[in-house]
Motif scaffolding. Sequence first.
Motif, mmCIF file in Angstrom:
data_model
loop_
_atom_site.group_PDB
_atom_site.id
_atom_site.type_symbol
_atom_site.label_atom_id
_atom_site.label_comp_id
_atom_site.label_asym_id
_atom_site.label_seq_id
_atom_site.Cartn_x
_atom_site.Cartn_y
_atom_site.Cartn_z
ATOM 1 N N TYR A 68 -45.490 -21.828 -16.045
ATOM 2 C CA TYR A 68 -44.426 -22.401 -16.870
ATOM 3 C C TYR A 68 -44.493 -23.909 -16.661
ATOM 4 C CZ TYR A 68 -39.644 -24.202 -17.675
ATOM 5 O OH TYR A 68 -38.554 -24.951 -18.055
ATOM 6 N N LEU A 69 -44.786 -24.641 -17.729
ATOM 7 C CA LEU A 69 -44.879 -26.096 -17.670
ATOM 8 C C LEU A 69 -43.756 -26.690 -18.500
ATOM 9 C CD1 LEU A 69 -46.220 -28.863 -17.154
ATOM 10 C CD2 LEU A 69 -47.750 -28.378 -19.075
ATOM 11 N N HIS A 70 -42.922 -27.491 -17.871
ATOM 12 C CA HIS A 70 -41.858 -28.219 -18.562
ATOM 13 C C HIS A 70 -42.361 -29.652 -18.732
ATOM 14 C CE1 HIS A 70 -37.793 -27.920 -20.062
ATOM 15 N NE2 HIS A 70 -37.436 -29.026 -19.455
ATOM 16 N N PHE A 71 -42.821 -29.975 -19.931
ATOM 17 C CA PHE A 71 -43.505 -31.250 -20.199
ATOM 18 C C PHE A 71 -42.558 -32.172 -20.964
ATOM 19 C CE2 PHE A 71 -46.525 -33.917 -22.674
ATOM 20 C CZ PHE A 71 -47.227 -34.451 -21.609
ATOM 21 N N CYS A 72 -42.097 -33.216 -20.287
ATOM 22 C CA CYS A 72 -41.045 -34.087 -20.827
ATOM 23 C C CYS A 72 -41.456 -35.555 -20.737
ATOM 24 C CB CYS A 72 -39.751 -33.891 -20.059
ATOM 25 S SG CYS A 72 -39.161 -32.198 -19.980
ATOM 26 N N PRO A 73 -42.337 -36.019 -21.614
ATOM 27 C CA PRO A 73 -42.702 -37.441 -21.574
ATOM 28 C C PRO A 73 -41.491 -38.329 -21.851
ATOM 29 C CG PRO A 73 -43.467 -36.413 -23.605
ATOM 30 C CD PRO A 73 -42.962 -35.303 -22.733
ATOM 31 N N MET A 92 -32.048 -22.096 -13.163
ATOM 32 C CA MET A 92 -32.962 -22.666 -14.147
ATOM 33 C C MET A 92 -34.109 -21.698 -14.430
ATOM 34 S SD MET A 92 -33.143 -26.702 -13.153
ATOM 35 C CE MET A 92 -31.648 -27.690 -13.088
ATOM 36 N N LEU A 93 -34.731 -21.875 -15.587
ATOM 37 C CA LEU A 93 -35.853 -21.018 -15.969
ATOM 38 C C LEU A 93 -36.953 -21.079 -14.918
ATOM 39 C CD1 LEU A 93 -37.040 -19.155 -18.153
ATOM 40 C CD2 LEU A 93 -38.000 -21.200 -19.244
ATOM 41 N N SER A 94 -37.151 -22.222 -14.309
ATOM 42 C CA SER A 94 -38.160 -22.344 -13.257
ATOM 43 C C SER A 94 -37.865 -21.409 -12.097
ATOM 44 C CB SER A 94 -38.206 -23.797 -12.755
ATOM 45 O OG SER A 94 -36.895 -24.280 -12.489
ATOM 46 N N GLU A 95 -36.593 -21.311 -11.710
ATOM 47 C CA GLU A 95 -36.211 -20.422 -10.618
ATOM 48 C C GLU A 95 -36.379 -18.959 -11.018
ATOM 49 O OE1 GLU A 95 -32.714 -22.936 -8.423
ATOM 50 O OE2 GLU A 95 -32.362 -22.422 -10.529
ATOM 51 N N MET A 96 -36.096 -18.664 -12.278
ATOM 52 C CA MET A 96 -36.236 -17.285 -12.753
ATOM 53 C C MET A 96 -37.694 -16.850 -12.816
ATOM 54 S SD MET A 96 -33.520 -17.459 -15.924
ATOM 55 C CE MET A 96 -32.016 -18.436 -15.802
ATOM 56 N N HIS A 132 -40.986 -14.138 -10.779
ATOM 57 C CA HIS A 132 -41.804 -13.154 -11.504
ATOM 58 C C HIS A 132 -43.282 -13.554 -11.519
ATOM 59 C CE1 HIS A 132 -38.656 -10.455 -13.032
ATOM 60 N NE2 HIS A 132 -37.892 -11.531 -12.965
ATOM 61 N N GLY A 133 -43.696 -14.333 -10.530
ATOM 62 C CA GLY A 133 -45.113 -14.592 -10.335
ATOM 63 C C GLY A 133 -45.677 -15.758 -11.110
ATOM 64 N N TYR A 134 -44.842 -16.645 -11.608
ATOM 65 C CA TYR A 134 -45.313 -17.808 -12.360
ATOM 66 C C TYR A 134 -45.474 -19.020 -11.448
ATOM 67 C CZ TYR A 134 -44.775 -15.945 -17.119
ATOM 68 O OH TYR A 134 -44.926 -15.248 -18.285
ATOM 69 N N ASN A 135 -46.484 -19.832 -11.718
ATOM 70 C CA ASN A 135 -46.505 -21.201 -11.230
ATOM 71 C C ASN A 135 -45.576 -22.021 -12.121
ATOM 72 O OD1 ASN A 135 -49.889 -20.838 -10.360
ATOM 73 N ND2 ASN A 135 -48.318 -21.494 -8.908
ATOM 74 N N THR A 136 -44.822 -22.931 -11.518
ATOM 75 C CA THR A 136 -43.833 -23.697 -12.279
ATOM 76 C C THR A 136 -44.055 -25.194 -12.055
ATOM 77 O OG1 THR A 136 -42.272 -23.463 -10.435
ATOM 78 C CG2 THR A 136 -42.125 -21.852 -12.218
ATOM 79 N N TYR A 137 -44.181 -25.932 -13.143
ATOM 80 C CA TYR A 137 -44.501 -27.351 -13.072
ATOM 81 C C TYR A 137 -43.517 -28.160 -13.911
ATOM 82 C CZ TYR A 137 -48.994 -25.103 -11.944
ATOM 83 O OH TYR A 137 -49.974 -24.302 -11.417
#
Length: 783
Positions: A228-233, A125-129, A133-138
């Motif tokens: 990286y924020l995956h925002f899914c209301p 998943m993009l979160s794992e990628m 590379h130094g991103y916080n993932t939410y």
Amino acid sequence: MGLIEYEPGTAFPGVIGRTAEESTPAWPRPVRAVPGAPNVLMIVLDDTGFGQFGCYGSPIATPNLDALAQGGLLYTNMHTTALCSPSRSCIVTGRNHHSNGMASITELATGYPGYNGNIPFENGMLSEMLREHGYNTYMIGKWHLMPSEQESAAGPYDRWPLGRGFDRFYGFLGGDTSQWYPDLVHDNHQVSPPYGPQDGYHLTEDLADRAIAFIADAKQVAPNKPFYLHFCPGAMHAPHHVAREWADRYAGRFDAGWEAYREQVFARQKQLGVVPADARLSRHDPDVPEWETLSPDARRVAARMMEVFAGFLSHTDHQIGRLLEFLRTTGELDNTLIMAVSDNGASAEGGLTGTTNETQFFNNAPESLEESLAKLDELGGPTTFNHYPWGWTWAGNTPYRRWKRETYRGGVSAPFLVHWPAGIAARGEVRRQYAHLIDMVPTVLDVLGVAPPATIRGVTQAPLHGVSFAHTFADAEAPTRRRTQYFEMFGHRAIDHDGWRAVCPWPGPSFAEAGIPFGTDITSAVLGDLDAHQWELYRIDEDPTETRDLAAEHRDTLIAMVAQWYVEAGRYGVLPIDGSALTRLMVERPQITEDRKRYTFWPGTSSLPGAVAPRVYNRQHSITADVEIPESGAEGVLLCHGASTAGYTFYLQDGRLHYAHNYVGRIVHRVASTDPVPAGRRRLRFEFEPTGEPDIAKGRGAPGRAQLYIDDVLVGQTDMDVTTPVLFNPGLLTCGANHGSAVIPDYQAPFRFTGTLHSVTVDLSGEVITDSEAEMRAVMARQ
């Protein structure tokens, strides 16, 4: 000498002597993003049609989404899979949904690689990628990317958000939830909403708050670290829940009906350049009644349901605006790559007339028009679980035909916005290049200059299926790089190739024209006939709304397109073609535990989703609580399952033992003990014995005798002429309290038990009678 760092896994570059004085230290280099790397924000709405954003011609106010279009790019040719979980798997992995094991929803998984409901770990998943590379993932909001039987506290947790590369998660794991009383999970554990609807709680607002807090938590420590924020209301999936003042903004706005909405939106789309000036509006759908044929009361109900939906969408847009404003005030907005999209076309799961309580639909017990009218002022509020009629679905997908679950363009076309002021010079421009959800991950990686990883946590990665469309950011005339894309959903098939589109509808172009119901399986003989005679062909770059079938005139082209569909099917794991729904629902699947007749629960533990709760419907069963009652007495819930829409509750109140069964929000059957429960350690028991057969097709579960016992002495009894036949949804099973909305109005949730509750045991015996077709409809409606 300054600080020395080295790449983890390489040789230590310092010096190790006999003492620290003789040695030189060096440190493994922390993972850091490239300086100036943009944040990434994915906004994924649910069940939102092509014609429902304001910037796509809708009269519904979506000023914040419109601002993204005005400050960035509006795409007119983005495609989905036509269903929720499959689409969401494409967005996060960059691979086609069958290759993700997501041919359909996980509740309908079957034992084939393209259908088993488990996204393989080789499809990272993009979160794992990005975390590498130094991103916080939410991850915020709706997940629904793992089998439902894995949603309980028993796990396994490796396919929960934190198991798939997200640092933090706040939202819900299933397909839908109440906006007023959501089934919330924080990271890897259940939580209750911070306050209730009586104090102004709403899930979408809570999700926006959490998104802001997650970002702020990290930025105040590491301001240069991107996220990286995956925002899914849960919006715009049913239930369409919103405070009345939002719905009232649209009072009278939809009284002219769905045909008028389509004409208005289509004209506006041409003005905006969303559709070509010479485009034709697709036909009046055969399944949708003409507005003027409805009775005045039916029009009144349908119009109000659309007002509530519109208010819900405007409210959702407002919460997105709060998130965007936070990014603006913190200086992050300009360097945040934002992509906003819907997972499929608008949903027809409200049925022909719509509903104020979907639980009635799940249980074959639809409400009458009179009952809908009686609930009209409550629509959108905590006492409803509402969904609009499919006339508004058809209108919401203007200018296209059909809707979610089908591979006509109404099902697979989605609004799609891209906004990145620091990286995109264009403002307010339209882009018409062909794209699919699988192209989003490659585009993000392209923008960041990041190559797809060869391995993730030791697992060799499969190639991405998508292609970057980042080249279109600066050039409206840039060529489309995606030449071919297949579609398949419940046997409904399509393929796009170089401006042509072939569609093979199953079981037919509409319900009215099919002759057989949705979910009918495709046999080998039927498939041969479909491939020989039932494919339709459109020149989509000239006829984007699929109004002129050219199959007869261009037979050679059609044959080549069908052959290409099979090539793609073989490449991405689409076979075997499966048009069934009910059959899939009944398939035996691997479980984390064996089937049981006896369940024991303890207070203070996690609630259970319906997929792993004891199935008490239409069968003999008992509930036994081991309690200690103090001399001062006790009250509260011992065990409950469901919500105000349907369910049961076993509880103490006013010193007496009670049981109540809420039949689809329509009738409450109650029984109470004749005498108070004495102090001391007691065995409190409820028994249900069916006294007749259910009539599930008519929405009536088995009648039965309800009995209450204290220490094996009968203390209360009543006969229930009807029970809930198929499903309690929404609502979890909870021991020692009633989380969410109260199952009955006799007490105020959570009504925790105030004595000592040692355990509660549910014992199932006798034959269970179920209706798999009704269960299938309930599963599908949660997408």
